[in-house]
Design a protein around this motif. Structure first.
Motif, PDB file in Angstrom:
ATOM      1  N   GLY A  84      -1.342  43.942 -55.763  1.00  0.00           N
ATOM      2  CA  GLY A  84      -0.281  44.884 -55.450  1.00  0.00           C
ATOM      3  C   GLY A  84       0.822  44.254 -54.631  1.00  0.00           C
ATOM      4  N   ASN A  85       2.037  44.742 -54.849  1.00  0.00           N
ATOM      5  CA  ASN A  85       3.189  44.252 -54.095  1.00  0.00           C
ATOM      6  C   ASN A  85       4.050  45.452 -53.743  1.00  0.00           C
ATOM      7  N   GLY A  86       3.805  46.001 -52.571  1.00  0.00           N
ATOM      8  CA  GLY A  86       4.479  47.214 -52.155  1.00  0.00           C
ATOM      9  C   GLY A  86       3.459  48.194 -51.603  1.00  0.00           C
ATOM     10  N   ARG A  87       3.765  49.451 -51.657  1.00  0.00           N
ATOM     11  CA  ARG A  87       2.859  50.476 -51.151  1.00  0.00           C
ATOM     12  C   ARG A  87       1.570  50.491 -51.974  1.00  0.00           C
ATOM     13  N   ALA A  88       0.428  50.567 -51.266  1.00  0.00           N
ATOM     14  CA  ALA A  88      -0.880  50.618 -51.936  1.00  0.00           C
ATOM     15  C   ALA A  88      -1.712  51.726 -51.306  1.00  0.00           C
ATOM     16  N   ASN A  89      -2.577  52.343 -52.094  1.00  0.00           N
ATOM     17  CA  ASN A  89      -3.447  53.414 -51.601  1.00  0.00           C
ATOM     18  C   ASN A  89      -4.701  52.825 -50.952  1.00  0.00           C
ATOM     19  N   HIS A  90      -4.573  52.413 -49.726  1.00  0.00           N
ATOM     20  CA  HIS A  90      -5.728  51.781 -49.078  1.00  0.00           C
ATOM     21  C   HIS A  90      -5.986  52.292 -47.664  1.00  0.00           C
ATOM     22  N   ALA A  91      -4.951  52.634 -46.941  1.00  0.00           N
ATOM     23  CA  ALA A  91      -5.121  52.954 -45.521  1.00  0.00           C
ATOM     24  C   ALA A  91      -5.273  54.442 -45.267  1.00  0.00           C
ATOM     25  N   GLY A  92      -4.543  55.259 -46.040  1.00  0.00           N
ATOM     26  CA  GLY A  92      -4.562  56.692 -45.789  1.00  0.00           C
ATOM     27  C   GLY A  92      -3.952  57.015 -44.434  1.00  0.00           C
ATOM     28  N   PRO A  93      -4.265  58.189 -43.896  1.00  0.00           N
ATOM     29  CA  PRO A  93      -3.737  58.534 -42.572  1.00  0.00           C
ATOM     30  C   PRO A  93      -4.402  57.710 -41.475  1.00  0.00           C
ATOM     31  N   ALA A  94      -3.609  57.091 -40.639  1.00  0.00           N
ATOM     32  CA  ALA A  94      -4.120  56.290 -39.520  1.00  0.00           C
ATOM     33  C   ALA A  94      -3.871  57.042 -38.223  1.00  0.00           C
ATOM     34  N   ALA A  95      -4.875  57.051 -37.349  1.00  0.00           N
ATOM     35  CA  ALA A  95      -4.740  57.733 -36.064  1.00  0.00           C
ATOM     36  C   ALA A  95      -3.613  57.105 -35.250  1.00  0.00           C
ATOM     37  N   VAL A  96      -2.816  57.941 -34.622  1.00  0.00           N
ATOM     38  CA  VAL A  96      -1.683  57.446 -33.839  1.00  0.00           C
ATOM     39  C   VAL A  96      -2.144  56.538 -32.709  1.00  0.00           C
ATOM     40  N   ASN A  97      -3.235  56.914 -32.029  1.00  0.00           N
ATOM     41  CA  ASN A  97      -3.681  56.066 -30.911  1.00  0.00           C
ATOM     42  C   ASN A  97      -4.114  54.690 -31.402  1.00  0.00           C
ATOM     43  N   ALA A  98      -4.764  54.639 -32.575  1.00  0.00           N
ATOM     44  CA  ALA A  98      -5.189  53.350 -33.129  1.00  0.00           C
ATOM     45  C   ALA A  98      -3.981  52.550 -33.624  1.00  0.00           C
ATOM     46  N   PHE A  99      -3.048  53.230 -34.276  1.00  0.00           N
ATOM     47  CA  PHE A  99      -1.854  52.555 -34.787  1.00  0.00           C
ATOM     48  C   PHE A  99      -0.993  52.020 -33.644  1.00  0.00           C
ATOM     49  N   THR A 100      -0.914  52.776 -32.557  1.00  0.00           N
ATOM     50  CA  THR A 100      -0.136  52.332 -31.402  1.00  0.00           C
ATOM     51  C   THR A 100      -0.696  51.028 -30.831  1.00  0.00           C
ATOM     52  N   ALA A 101      -2.030  50.905 -30.836  1.00  0.00           N
ATOM     53  CA  ALA A 101      -2.655  49.666 -30.356  1.00  0.00           C
ATOM     54  C   ALA A 101      -2.253  48.492 -31.238  1.00  0.00           C
ATOM     55  N   VAL A 102      -2.166  48.724 -32.546  1.00  0.00           N
ATOM     56  CA  VAL A 102      -1.707  47.673 -33.466  1.00  0.00           C
ATOM     57  C   VAL A 102      -0.243  47.342 -33.193  1.00  0.00           C
ATOM     58  N   LEU A 103       0.564  48.389 -33.065  1.00  0.00           N
ATOM     59  CA  LEU A 103       1.998  48.210 -32.824  1.00  0.00           C
ATOM     60  C   LEU A 103       2.258  47.391 -31.562  1.00  0.00           C
ATOM     61  N   ASN A 104       1.452  47.654 -30.531  1.00  0.00           N
ATOM     62  CA  ASN A 104       1.620  46.958 -29.253  1.00  0.00           C
ATOM     63  C   ASN A 104       0.820  45.664 -29.180  1.00  0.00           C
ATOM     64  N   GLU A 105       0.104  45.340 -30.258  1.00  0.00           N
ATOM     65  CA  GLU A 105      -0.776  44.164 -30.292  1.00  0.00           C
ATOM     66  C   GLU A 105      -1.704  44.160 -29.077  1.00  0.00           C
ATOM     67  N   SER A 106      -2.326  45.297 -28.873  1.00  0.00           N
ATOM     68  CA  SER A 106      -3.224  45.472 -27.741  1.00  0.00           C
ATOM     69  C   SER A 106      -4.520  44.697 -27.952  1.00  0.00           C
ATOM     70  N   GLU A 107      -5.085  44.210 -26.862  1.00  0.00           N
ATOM     71  CA  GLU A 107      -6.359  43.488 -26.946  1.00  0.00           C
ATOM     72  C   GLU A 107      -7.534  44.443 -27.095  1.00  0.00           C
ATOM     73  N   THR A 108      -7.305  45.710 -26.821  1.00  0.00           N
ATOM     74  CA  THR A 108      -8.345  46.721 -26.997  1.00  0.00           C
ATOM     75  C   THR A 108      -7.901  47.708 -28.079  1.00  0.00           C
ATOM     76  N   HIS A 109      -8.868  48.115 -28.905  1.00  0.00           N
ATOM     77  CA  HIS A 109      -8.570  49.027 -29.999  1.00  0.00           C
ATOM     78  C   HIS A 109      -9.421  50.276 -29.830  1.00  0.00           C
ATOM     79  N   PRO A 110      -8.806  51.387 -29.452  1.00  0.00           N
ATOM     80  CA  PRO A 110      -9.567  52.601 -29.148  1.00  0.00           C
ATOM     81  C   PRO A 110     -10.153  53.243 -30.402  1.00  0.00           C
ATOM     82  N   ARG A 111     -11.172  54.057 -30.203  1.00  0.00           N
ATOM     83  CA  ARG A 111     -11.737  54.826 -31.305  1.00  0.00           C
ATOM     84  C   ARG A 111     -10.653  55.755 -31.858  1.00  0.00           C
ATOM     85  N   PRO A 112     -10.450  55.771 -33.185  1.00  0.00           N
ATOM     86  CA  PRO A 112      -9.379  56.607 -33.739  1.00  0.00           C
ATOM     87  C   PRO A 112      -9.590  58.082 -33.437  1.00  0.00           C
ATOM     88  N   SER A 113      -8.529  58.714 -32.952  1.00  0.00           N
ATOM     89  CA  SER A 113      -8.597  60.118 -32.562  1.00  0.00           C
ATOM     90  C   SER A 113      -7.671  60.955 -33.440  1.00  0.00           C
TER      91      SER A 113
END
Length: 296
Positions: A84-113
């Motif tokens: 695939g090259n572009g949007r793919a059906n793999h992730a679905g809805p991602a929890a904001v708290n978990a996505f924020t950790a990715v966005l901030n490249e946090s060393e800790t990844h909280p349980r998705p809420s």
């Protein structure tokens, strides 16, 4: 936040990192862009297929979920097939708290809420489906696991991201996903190690051999004579059976365990016997006293 890699840049980055890339016919225009956004991108999502011979389904999808189901399918032999090259059906809805950790490249990844809200993971995350049953017993051959590490490191390197931009589906999903079946902290550490070197780096001898189990056990240190153990661990149910031993030898472990265990059992047995003898003596004394009174 970054613009997605073009098909050419993706293949070039993966190849430079040492990934064996195969291109599925038509992959460069195979996507779900007509159904939603693709980009800006912020991270990488790791999956296992929960099946075998899954390339076809990762490409075409299922009746309830059209493909592609990832950007790359990774076979047991380490071949990374672009699907695939572009949007793919793999992730679905991602929890904001978990996505924020990715966005901030946090060393800790909280349980998705789910309470934190969700974001469209398909628009913001690259995805790879690693061929594995996901049952906790199916191993990841070293060539496959190392290819996954290289794949993730290549995308991180191309975007200037750290390994903390890499997460497992189980770390973002609000739908109870459990993939991948290996430890993501270990995987991120392996990606981080690659990023400390050039893309052409290959681990030295003795690294990456064998297979990677879903949850590899921690290596234990050799037992020392001063170590503390539970008594039951050293208390065999019976004496070791030496039938069939031509030289009548047993292991040191068996000898030590049996010697301690059985001496303890014998000691406890003797203590119990002493108590019984003492009780019998008391009873005998009482009987003798009665007999003496009868004679008087």
């Amino acid at each position: 936040m970054a613009s997605p890699l073009s098909a050419d840049r993706m293949v070039a980055a993966l190849s430079l990192e040492g990934v064996h890339v195969a291109e599925h016919a038509g992959w460069r225009t195979h996507n779900r862009n007509s159904k939603g956004a693709w980009g800006p991108v912020n991270g990488i999502l790791i999956h296992h297929t929960a099946g075998s011979n899954s390339l076809g389904i990762v490409w075409s999808g299922r009746s309830d979920l059209p493909g592609p189901l990832a950007h790359t399918h990774l076979a047991k032999n380490g071949t990374a097939t672009m699907v695939g090259n572009g949007r793919a059906n793999h992730a679905g809805p991602a929890a904001v708290n978990a996505f924020t950790a990715v966005l901030n490249e946090s060393e800790t990844h909280p349980r998705p809420s789910n309470a934190s809200g969700t974001v469209d993971g398909n628009a913001r995350l690259y995805g790879i489906e690693i061929e594995n049953l996901g049952n906790g017993r199916d191993p990841y051959p070293a060539v496959q696991y190392q290819a996954a590490v290289r794949w993730a490191a290549a995308i991180c390197r191309a975007h200037g991201w750290s390994a903390n931009s890499v997460v497992g589906h189980k770390e973002t999903s609000v739908e109870g996903k459990v993939d991948p079946s290996f430890l993501m902290d270990t995987f991120r550490a392996d990606v981080a190690e690659r990023l400390r070197h050039s893309a052409a780096w290959s681990p030295g001898a003795g690294t990456g051999g064998g297979t990677t189990t879903p949850n590899p056990p921690k290596k234990e240190k050799d037992m020392q004579l001063t170590d503390q153990v539970a008594v039951g661990d050293w208390q065999p149910r019976r004496w070791p059976d030496d039938k069939g031993l031509k030289d009548k030898r047993i292991s040191v472990e068996t000898a030590l365990g049996s010697a301690y265990g059985h001496s303890r059992v014998a000691h406890e047995g003797v203590d119990a016997l002493r108590k019984e003898v003492a009780e019998v003596k008391v009873q005998l004394a009482e009987v003798l006293a009665v007999l003496k009174q009868g004679r008087a």
